[in-house]
Design a protein around this motif. Structure first.
Motif, PDB file in Angstrom:
ATOM      1  N   VAL A  50     -15.323  54.018 -13.076  1.00 53.04           N
ATOM      2  CA  VAL A  50     -15.623  53.327 -11.857  1.00 53.04           C
ATOM      3  C   VAL A  50     -15.497  54.070 -10.605  1.00 53.04           C
ATOM      4  N   LEU A  51     -14.451  54.866 -10.631  1.00 58.75           N
ATOM      5  CA  LEU A  51     -14.317  55.670  -9.329  1.00 58.75           C
ATOM      6  C   LEU A  51     -15.265  56.650  -9.057  1.00 58.75           C
ATOM      7  N   ARG A  52     -15.762  57.231 -10.113  1.00 61.16           N
ATOM      8  CA  ARG A  52     -16.771  58.220 -10.137  1.00 61.16           C
ATOM      9  C   ARG A  52     -18.132  57.782  -9.651  1.00 61.16           C
ATOM     10  N   ILE A  53     -17.988  56.452 -10.258  1.00 56.26           N
ATOM     11  CA  ILE A  53     -19.653  55.665  -9.784  1.00 56.26           C
ATOM     12  C   ILE A  53     -19.582  55.735  -8.249  1.00 56.26           C
ATOM     13  N   LEU A  54     -18.566  54.893  -7.734  1.00 49.82           N
ATOM     14  CA  LEU A  54     -18.350  54.722  -6.294  1.00 49.82           C
ATOM     15  C   LEU A  54     -18.273  56.024  -5.338  1.00 49.82           C
ATOM     16  N   ARG A  55     -17.801  57.185  -5.848  1.00 52.55           N
ATOM     17  CA  ARG A  55     -17.720  58.233  -5.175  1.00 52.55           C
ATOM     18  C   ARG A  55     -19.196  58.745  -4.936  1.00 52.55           C
ATOM     19  N   GLY A  56     -19.974  58.676  -6.326  1.00 48.85           N
ATOM     20  CA  GLY A  56     -21.457  58.790  -6.210  1.00 48.85           C
ATOM     21  C   GLY A  56     -22.290  57.987  -5.102  1.00 48.85           C
ATOM     22  N   GLN A  57     -21.836  56.923  -4.815  1.00 50.78           N
ATOM     23  CA  GLN A  57     -22.447  55.862  -4.040  1.00 50.78           C
ATOM     24  C   GLN A  57     -22.000  56.291  -2.513  1.00 50.78           C
ATOM     25  N   TYR A  58     -20.658  56.998  -2.495  1.00 44.86           N
ATOM     26  CA  TYR A  58     -20.078  57.155  -1.018  1.00 44.86           C
ATOM     27  C   TYR A  58     -20.979  57.829   0.014  1.00 44.86           C
ATOM     28  N   PRO A  59     -20.858  57.222   1.233  1.00 48.69           N
ATOM     29  CA  PRO A  59     -20.368  56.415   1.893  1.00 48.69           C
ATOM     30  C   PRO A  59     -20.987  54.754   1.587  1.00 48.69           C
ATOM     31  N   GLN A  89      -5.094  50.195  -4.599  1.00 44.82           N
ATOM     32  CA  GLN A  89      -5.627  50.522  -3.296  1.00 44.82           C
ATOM     33  C   GLN A  89      -6.549  51.624  -3.147  1.00 44.82           C
ATOM     34  N   LEU A  90      -7.253  51.860  -4.576  1.00 41.47           N
ATOM     35  CA  LEU A  90      -8.174  52.829  -4.827  1.00 41.47           C
ATOM     36  C   LEU A  90      -9.559  52.617  -4.221  1.00 41.47           C
ATOM     37  N   VAL A  91      -9.725  51.310  -4.187  1.00 46.45           N
ATOM     38  CA  VAL A  91     -11.227  50.785  -3.781  1.00 46.45           C
ATOM     39  C   VAL A  91     -10.790  49.730  -2.930  1.00 46.45           C
ATOM     40  N   THR A  92     -11.852  49.002  -2.019  1.00 46.13           N
ATOM     41  CA  THR A  92     -11.837  48.107  -1.150  1.00 46.13           C
ATOM     42  C   THR A  92     -13.141  47.418  -1.330  1.00 46.13           C
ATOM     43  N   ASP A 110      -7.808  56.761  -0.769  1.00 45.13           N
ATOM     44  CA  ASP A 110      -6.689  57.162  -1.926  1.00 45.13           C
ATOM     45  C   ASP A 110      -7.635  57.432  -3.259  1.00 45.13           C
ATOM     46  N   GLY A 111      -8.533  56.684  -3.455  1.00 46.60           N
ATOM     47  CA  GLY A 111      -9.688  57.110  -4.775  1.00 46.60           C
ATOM     48  C   GLY A 111     -10.285  58.288  -4.771  1.00 46.60           C
ATOM     49  N   LEU A 112     -10.630  58.570  -3.368  1.00 48.95           N
ATOM     50  CA  LEU A 112     -11.368  60.034  -3.303  1.00 48.95           C
ATOM     51  C   LEU A 112     -10.494  61.125  -3.512  1.00 48.95           C
ATOM     52  N   ASP A 113      -8.788  60.932  -2.992  1.00 46.14           N
ATOM     53  CA  ASP A 113      -7.865  61.907  -3.069  1.00 46.14           C
ATOM     54  C   ASP A 113      -7.432  62.027  -4.558  1.00 46.14           C
ATOM     55  N   ILE A 114      -7.329  61.017  -5.341  1.00 49.04           N
ATOM     56  CA  ILE A 114      -7.031  61.055  -6.799  1.00 49.04           C
ATOM     57  C   ILE A 114      -8.338  62.011  -7.393  1.00 49.04           C
ATOM     58  N   LYS A 117      -8.093  65.591  -6.746  1.00 51.71           N
ATOM     59  CA  LYS A 117      -6.921  66.253  -7.573  1.00 51.71           C
ATOM     60  C   LYS A 117      -7.445  66.549  -8.829  1.00 51.71           C
ATOM     61  N   MET A 118      -8.097  65.369  -9.567  1.00 49.66           N
ATOM     62  CA  MET A 118      -8.449  65.614 -10.967  1.00 49.66           C
ATOM     63  C   MET A 118      -9.369  66.505 -11.014  1.00 49.66           C
ATOM     64  N   ASP A 119     -10.384  66.767 -10.005  1.00 47.52           N
ATOM     65  CA  ASP A 119     -11.657  67.773 -10.129  1.00 47.52           C
ATOM     66  C   ASP A 119     -10.778  69.018 -10.329  1.00 47.52           C
ATOM     67  N   ASP A 120      -9.683  69.271  -9.360  1.00 44.24           N
ATOM     68  CA  ASP A 120      -9.020  70.758  -9.388  1.00 44.24           C
ATOM     69  C   ASP A 120      -8.348  70.835 -10.682  1.00 44.24           C
ATOM     70  N   GLU A 121      -7.660  69.914 -11.097  1.00 45.03           N
ATOM     71  CA  GLU A 121      -6.916  70.141 -12.415  1.00 45.03           C
ATOM     72  C   GLU A 121      -7.584  70.270 -13.626  1.00 45.03           C
TER      73      GLU A 121
END
Length: 149
Positions: A50-59, A89-92, A110-114, A117-121
């Motif tokens: 879900v976070l990846r989907i929302l990042r793809g939609q961002y902003p 608090q990873l999405v609003t 915070d969601g974008l930050d996680i 970090k995961m992309d870097d790891e």
């Protein structure tokens, strides 16, 4: 390792049966490899999706229906996953200005930050590169696409 040895059985009806068992076993194997990455950040695989989907939609915002359409696991309850991500608090979530019945969902900083970090790891190739070449991974992907028709 061959599926026969992994599951300690060679009792397959035919190669189609073997392929289905192999795909299901490999799904579990890959899930177990990736689980540690998700647990490190206190999220589940579905929440990550879900976070990846929302990042793809961002902003731009997304709706729960859009998230459901794009999720890898179609059986997941997208509404509950969003609820948990809101609690973390990873999405609003807010009411859509044009349609008061619709709810807009956006990934938070915070969601974008996680995800950053995961992309870097790790990268997806980190799970496969020891056993498959880039070309073989492409061939596998094409076969899986063909399987789904």
């Amino acid at each position: 390792m061959q599926i026969d040895k992994e599951i300690q059985s060679d009792k397959f009806d035919d190669n189609y049966h073997r392929a289905v068992v192999n795909i299901l076993y490999t799904y579990g194997w890959l899930n177990n490899l990736m689980r540690g990455q998700f647990e490190k950040h206190n999220i589940t695989q579905q929440q990550f999706n879900v976070l990846r989907i929302l990042r793809g939609q961002y902003p731009k915002p997304a709706t729960v229906n859009l998230i459901k359409e794009r999720m890898i696991d179609k059986m997941s309850d997208a509404s509950r996953i969003v609820d948990r991500l809101v609690q973390k608090q990873l999405v609003t979530r807010c009411t859509n200005n044009k349609d008061r019945r619709a709810v807009d969902i956006r990934i938070s900083e915070d969601g974008l930050d996680i995800l950053s970090k995961m992309d870097d790891e790790y990268k997806a190739k980190d799970f496969l590169k020891d056993n498959l070449t880039d070309k073989e991974a492409g061939e596998l992907s094409k076969l899986l696409d063909k399987l789904r028709g």
